[in-house]
Design a protein around this motif. Sequence first.
Motif, mmCIF file in Angstrom:
data_model
loop_
_atom_site.group_PDB
_atom_site.id
_atom_site.type_symbol
_atom_site.label_atom_id
_atom_site.label_comp_id
_atom_site.label_asym_id
_atom_site.label_seq_id
_atom_site.Cartn_x
_atom_site.Cartn_y
_atom_site.Cartn_z
ATOM 1 N N GLU A 78 7.244 5.720 -9.440
ATOM 2 C CA GLU A 78 8.659 5.121 -9.387
ATOM 3 C C GLU A 78 9.083 4.061 -8.582
ATOM 4 N N ALA A 79 7.982 3.690 -7.853
ATOM 5 C CA ALA A 79 7.706 2.426 -6.725
ATOM 6 C C ALA A 79 7.598 1.111 -7.623
ATOM 7 N N ASN A 80 7.298 1.012 -8.763
ATOM 8 C CA ASN A 80 6.737 -0.005 -9.391
ATOM 9 C C ASN A 80 7.603 -1.005 -9.653
ATOM 10 N N GLU A 81 9.017 -0.756 -9.768
ATOM 11 C CA GLU A 81 10.052 -1.896 -9.748
ATOM 12 C C GLU A 81 9.969 -2.654 -8.495
ATOM 13 N N THR A 82 9.976 -1.817 -7.269
ATOM 14 C CA THR A 82 9.908 -2.309 -5.967
ATOM 15 C C THR A 82 8.740 -3.157 -5.698
ATOM 16 N N LYS A 83 7.733 -2.782 -6.316
ATOM 17 C CA LYS A 83 6.289 -3.473 -5.852
ATOM 18 C C LYS A 83 6.417 -4.806 -6.654
ATOM 19 N N ALA A 84 6.909 -4.735 -7.970
ATOM 20 C CA ALA A 84 7.115 -5.963 -8.844
ATOM 21 C C ALA A 84 7.912 -7.155 -8.167
ATOM 22 N N ARG A 85 8.999 -6.589 -7.304
ATOM 23 C CA ARG A 85 9.918 -7.541 -6.715
ATOM 24 C C ARG A 85 9.090 -8.207 -5.465
ATOM 25 N N LEU A 86 8.329 -7.340 -4.619
ATOM 26 C CA LEU A 86 7.523 -7.858 -3.633
ATOM 27 C C LEU A 86 6.553 -8.708 -4.056
ATOM 28 N N GLU A 87 5.806 -8.593 -5.188
ATOM 29 C CA GLU A 87 4.908 -9.384 -5.630
ATOM 30 C C GLU A 87 5.742 -10.568 -6.006
ATOM 31 N N ALA A 88 6.853 -10.803 -6.745
ATOM 32 C CA ALA A 88 7.815 -11.877 -7.287
ATOM 33 C C ALA A 88 8.009 -12.720 -6.022
ATOM 34 N N PRO A 100 13.422 10.111 -3.452
ATOM 35 C CA PRO A 100 12.190 11.117 -3.251
ATOM 36 C C PRO A 100 12.726 12.421 -3.420
ATOM 37 N N THR A 101 11.701 13.400 -4.047
ATOM 38 C CA THR A 101 12.136 14.587 -4.432
ATOM 39 C C THR A 101 11.334 15.671 -3.490
ATOM 40 N N ASP A 102 10.573 15.501 -2.776
ATOM 41 C CA ASP A 102 9.619 16.377 -1.989
ATOM 42 C C ASP A 102 9.215 15.465 -0.547
ATOM 43 N N PRO A 103 8.838 16.552 0.230
ATOM 44 C CA PRO A 103 8.742 15.948 1.716
ATOM 45 C C PRO A 103 7.855 15.060 1.709
ATOM 46 N N GLY A 104 6.875 14.842 0.987
ATOM 47 C CA GLY A 104 5.632 13.913 0.806
ATOM 48 C C GLY A 104 6.267 12.599 0.738
ATOM 49 N N HIS A 105 6.855 12.533 -0.490
ATOM 50 C CA HIS A 105 7.600 11.422 -0.963
ATOM 51 C C HIS A 105 8.745 10.902 -0.019
ATOM 52 N N LEU A 106 9.369 11.805 0.711
ATOM 53 C CA LEU A 106 10.443 11.530 1.627
ATOM 54 C C LEU A 106 9.731 10.686 2.816
ATOM 55 N N ALA A 107 8.732 11.133 3.103
ATOM 56 C CA ALA A 107 7.973 10.792 4.531
ATOM 57 C C ALA A 107 7.578 9.152 4.047
ATOM 58 N N LEU A 108 7.036 9.076 2.745
ATOM 59 C CA LEU A 108 6.446 7.588 2.368
ATOM 60 C C LEU A 108 7.618 6.786 2.118
ATOM 61 N N TRP A 109 8.916 7.275 1.727
ATOM 62 C CA TRP A 109 9.933 6.442 1.461
ATOM 63 C C TRP A 109 10.458 5.960 2.925
ATOM 64 N N THR A 110 10.714 6.783 3.849
ATOM 65 C CA THR A 110 10.850 6.348 5.194
ATOM 66 C C THR A 110 9.993 5.336 5.914
ATOM 67 N N GLU A 111 8.861 5.692 5.585
ATOM 68 C CA GLU A 111 7.841 4.676 6.238
ATOM 69 C C GLU A 111 7.910 3.242 5.494
ATOM 70 N N ARG A 158 1.000 -1.058 -0.079
ATOM 71 C CA ARG A 158 -0.067 -0.060 -0.235
ATOM 72 C C ARG A 158 0.842 1.491 0.191
ATOM 73 N N THR A 159 1.990 1.319 0.889
ATOM 74 C CA THR A 159 2.839 2.393 0.770
ATOM 75 C C THR A 159 3.458 2.786 -0.484
ATOM 76 N N LEU A 160 4.008 1.558 -1.258
ATOM 77 C CA LEU A 160 4.771 1.635 -2.374
ATOM 78 C C LEU A 160 3.472 2.047 -3.642
ATOM 79 N N ARG A 161 2.416 1.717 -3.369
ATOM 80 C CA ARG A 161 1.356 2.229 -4.213
ATOM 81 C C ARG A 161 1.057 3.791 -4.147
ATOM 82 N N THR A 162 1.001 3.974 -2.876
ATOM 83 C CA THR A 162 0.750 5.589 -2.739
ATOM 84 C C THR A 162 2.067 6.307 -3.206
#
Length: 252
Positions: free
Chosen positions: A95-105, A144-155, A87-91
Amino acid sequence: MTREVLLAGLVCVCLLVASIGTMLTYSKLPVHHRQDDTNTVVRLVANIFVVMTSLVFGLMINSSKNTFQGIDDHVHAFSTQIIILDRTLRTYGLEANETKARLEAYVERALQQPIRIDDPLVRGDRASEQALNEIGNSLALLNPTDPGHLALWTEARQQYQQLVEQRWILVEQSEGVIPRPLITMLAAWLVLIFASFGYRAPRNIIVVSMFVISALLISASLYLVLDMDIPFTGLIQISDAPLQRALAEIQR
């Protein structure tokens, strides 16, 4: 054939040999070994071990149940952590599609075969660890290029670390907790009890049949307890339904 099946079969054979062997050799014993006083002492000693065996077997059942329930809870937590990370990667965005695909695999790899100790989900092997490391490496490459994406990346990084921790908890708990010396002691007590049953028992098909049925049922019960203590193998296994739900959520 698993160790639990071999152990249960060995116990069954020992019980049958002890009971039927004692019954067949009773008539060959000296007269003073067949007196009523001797029979009374044999019965009293057997009763002591019947009580002790019941207590120890009850403790083993409780231990196996707790182990099974604990690992089942961790599998649910592991699957929940996968869903939360997805859910976090989807949000996060495209840019997180590759990570999401690795998680699915990784989840698909774990579901390719029934859960067991050598399954990628719980085995500390290189292939499994590499698959999980690829998720972390892909996550680390996100920029991450902005505070919102940085917070999601940290999470997402924190959730990934929790996922790794949950996996290693499963690895450490997958071997069972019932000590083998305790099983050996219980088997010895059962042999003594069955030997006392054969002492002065009448020689007929009904008695022999009861010995056989009792030995089979007790051995089967011992097998189920030992099998439940190692819940990734054997007849009683942890369900993979939580991982199936996690995969369905990822693919949704």
